[in-house]
Design a protein around this motif. Sequence first.
Motif, mmCIF file in Angstrom:
data_model
loop_
_atom_site.group_PDB
_atom_site.id
_atom_site.type_symbol
_atom_site.label_atom_id
_atom_site.label_comp_id
_atom_site.label_asym_id
_atom_site.label_seq_id
_atom_site.Cartn_x
_atom_site.Cartn_y
_atom_site.Cartn_z
ATOM 1 N N VAL A 1 0.964 -1.178 -0.033
ATOM 2 C CA VAL A 1 0.083 0.076 -0.107
ATOM 3 C C VAL A 1 0.753 1.359 -0.057
ATOM 4 O O VAL A 1 0.358 2.527 -0.113
ATOM 5 N N GLY A 2 2.165 1.067 -0.130
ATOM 6 C CA GLY A 2 3.131 2.231 0.058
ATOM 7 C C GLY A 2 3.308 3.042 -1.088
ATOM 8 O O GLY A 2 3.221 2.524 -2.237
ATOM 9 N N GLU A 3 3.724 4.192 -0.662
ATOM 10 C CA GLU A 3 4.391 5.207 -1.817
ATOM 11 C C GLU A 3 5.711 4.772 -2.224
ATOM 12 O O GLU A 3 6.393 3.888 -1.670
ATOM 13 N N ALA A 4 6.183 5.601 -3.302
ATOM 14 C CA ALA A 4 7.470 4.999 -3.747
ATOM 15 C C ALA A 4 8.615 4.522 -2.980
ATOM 16 O O ALA A 4 9.354 3.642 -3.025
ATOM 17 N N PHE A 5 9.049 5.467 -1.814
ATOM 18 C CA PHE A 5 9.962 5.122 -0.914
ATOM 19 C C PHE A 5 9.701 4.819 0.548
ATOM 20 O O PHE A 5 10.519 5.371 1.311
ATOM 21 N N THR B 1 -3.886 8.453 -2.496
ATOM 22 C CA THR B 1 -4.441 9.446 -1.927
ATOM 23 C C THR B 1 -2.793 10.038 -1.081
ATOM 24 O O THR B 1 -2.572 9.780 -0.066
ATOM 25 N N TYR B 2 -2.088 10.815 -2.058
ATOM 26 C CA TYR B 2 -0.874 11.170 -1.426
ATOM 27 C C TYR B 2 -0.916 12.020 -0.218
ATOM 28 O O TYR B 2 0.156 12.040 0.594
ATOM 29 N N LEU B 3 -1.832 13.061 -0.297
ATOM 30 C CA LEU B 3 -1.589 14.205 0.580
ATOM 31 C C LEU B 3 -3.006 14.553 1.428
ATOM 32 O O LEU B 3 -4.123 13.760 0.880
ATOM 33 N N SER C 1 0.634 18.462 -7.765
ATOM 34 C CA SER C 1 -0.596 18.453 -8.340
ATOM 35 C C SER C 1 -0.883 17.101 -9.113
ATOM 36 O O SER C 1 -2.063 17.034 -9.480
ATOM 37 N N ALA C 2 -0.075 16.431 -9.273
ATOM 38 C CA ALA C 2 0.025 15.157 -10.166
ATOM 39 C C ALA C 2 -0.385 13.919 -9.257
ATOM 40 O O ALA C 2 -0.298 12.876 -9.543
ATOM 41 N N HIS C 3 -0.613 14.243 -8.015
ATOM 42 C CA HIS C 3 -1.405 13.394 -6.988
ATOM 43 C C HIS C 3 -2.653 13.752 -6.483
ATOM 44 O O HIS C 3 -2.852 14.907 -6.316
ATOM 45 N N CYS C 4 -3.188 12.707 -5.893
ATOM 46 C CA CYS C 4 -4.601 12.740 -5.346
ATOM 47 C C CYS C 4 -4.544 13.165 -3.879
ATOM 48 O O CYS C 4 -3.507 13.049 -3.230
ATOM 49 N N PRO D 1 -22.352 7.754 -2.922
ATOM 50 C CA PRO D 1 -22.640 6.972 -1.511
ATOM 51 C C PRO D 1 -22.577 5.692 -1.549
ATOM 52 O O PRO D 1 -22.489 4.935 -0.586
ATOM 53 N N GLY D 2 -22.713 4.835 -2.833
ATOM 54 C CA GLY D 2 -22.900 3.446 -2.841
ATOM 55 C C GLY D 2 -21.730 2.885 -2.935
ATOM 56 O O GLY D 2 -21.426 1.710 -2.697
ATOM 57 N N ALA D 3 -20.519 3.515 -3.097
ATOM 58 C CA ALA D 3 -19.320 2.976 -3.228
ATOM 59 C C ALA D 3 -18.281 3.229 -1.900
ATOM 60 O O ALA D 3 -18.514 4.266 -1.114
ATOM 61 N N ARG D 4 -17.367 2.312 -1.629
ATOM 62 C CA ARG D 4 -16.249 2.479 -0.723
ATOM 63 C C ARG D 4 -14.922 2.700 -1.411
ATOM 64 O O ARG D 4 -14.699 2.652 -2.463
ATOM 65 N N PHE D 5 -14.372 3.424 -0.555
ATOM 66 C CA PHE D 5 -12.805 4.020 -1.034
ATOM 67 C C PHE D 5 -11.902 3.652 -0.001
ATOM 68 O O PHE D 5 -11.958 4.007 1.128
ATOM 69 N N TRP D 6 -10.755 3.039 -0.530
ATOM 70 C CA TRP D 6 -9.741 2.362 0.336
ATOM 71 C C TRP D 6 -8.544 3.274 -0.389
ATOM 72 O O TRP D 6 -8.200 3.268 -1.417
ATOM 73 N N LEU D 7 -7.859 3.961 0.671
ATOM 74 C CA LEU D 7 -6.681 4.711 0.408
ATOM 75 C C LEU D 7 -5.476 4.028 0.686
ATOM 76 O O LEU D 7 -5.112 3.353 1.340
ATOM 77 N N TYR D 8 -4.387 4.433 -0.403
ATOM 78 C CA TYR D 8 -3.285 3.780 -0.370
ATOM 79 C C TYR D 8 -2.334 4.754 -1.097
ATOM 80 O O TYR D 8 -2.699 5.766 -1.592
ATOM 81 N N HIS D 9 -1.039 4.483 -1.379
ATOM 82 C CA HIS D 9 0.115 5.386 -1.655
ATOM 83 C C HIS D 9 0.083 6.750 -0.894
ATOM 84 O O HIS D 9 0.112 7.664 -1.614
ATOM 85 N N ILE D 10 0.118 6.779 0.079
ATOM 86 C CA ILE D 10 -0.104 7.860 1.167
ATOM 87 C C ILE D 10 1.389 8.179 1.458
ATOM 88 O O ILE D 10 2.371 7.359 1.767
#
Length: 250
Positions: free
Chosen positions: A13-17, A185-187, A195-198, A211-220
């Motif tokens: 689930v991690g970002e690059a480094f 979800t980097y930031l 700006s090239a990240h969510c 509201p019908g969808a779930r969102f799992w965050l990664y690459h934080i």
Amino acid sequence: MTSDHLRIDVLGVGEAFDPNYANSSVVVTADEYRLLIDCGATVSGLVMGKYPDPDAIDAIYFTHMHPDHVFGLVPVMLNWRDDGRSKPLHILCTPQLRSHLEKLMELGFTGLGSAWPFEVIWHALADTTSIGPFECRFARSDHSVQNHAILLRFAEKGFAYSGDGNVTAETAALFTRADLVFQETYLTKHDPQHSAHCDLETVMQLASDMPGARFWLYHIKRDARAEISRIVGHNDQVRIAVPGEVIEIR
């Protein structure tokens, strides 16, 4: 044995480094067909550990050409070669990305033979509407290189994976057909320098609109993880993805 659900095994689930979390990657399974999404520099060992059978993975989808998304390809292919893989490997990507990946494969195979002992079958996104049992669709995000989110549908269930990049009208439309969205979800908040990240504010607005969808965050981003975790709290619709977890969409 057939099944009517989607299974998502979260590898990284991690970002690059990130020193504590492996690069972002998942395996999506339906009807015993396994699709690996992204295989970054720190992912190959996780793939080999969880799926020791060299024929376990049927296909790989690459969202874009950055090291934390593609540099694990050659190690897993060499491992599959050594362990006697026999079935073809399907790879989905853009033509531009295919060119880069073929160069990686050529360099990685230097001194080890003239060709891979198993067939590699390439699928261009523009020509691909299905792979194995999955219906698939793609949409381009706003990133520093071409990145395409993917939607996988099976038995009326949907899973979307954003890859990197900010949300666009096209990716938002893609997500409307998903029960679960893995969103980079980097930031915490929008930053013009990234700006090239969510960011979390964008994801929370998406969740409100869907509201019908779930969102799992990664690459934080490493130093944003604690703050994002605090803000999300015990939200049932939006939460941080956990390495090693198994999700079933029934």
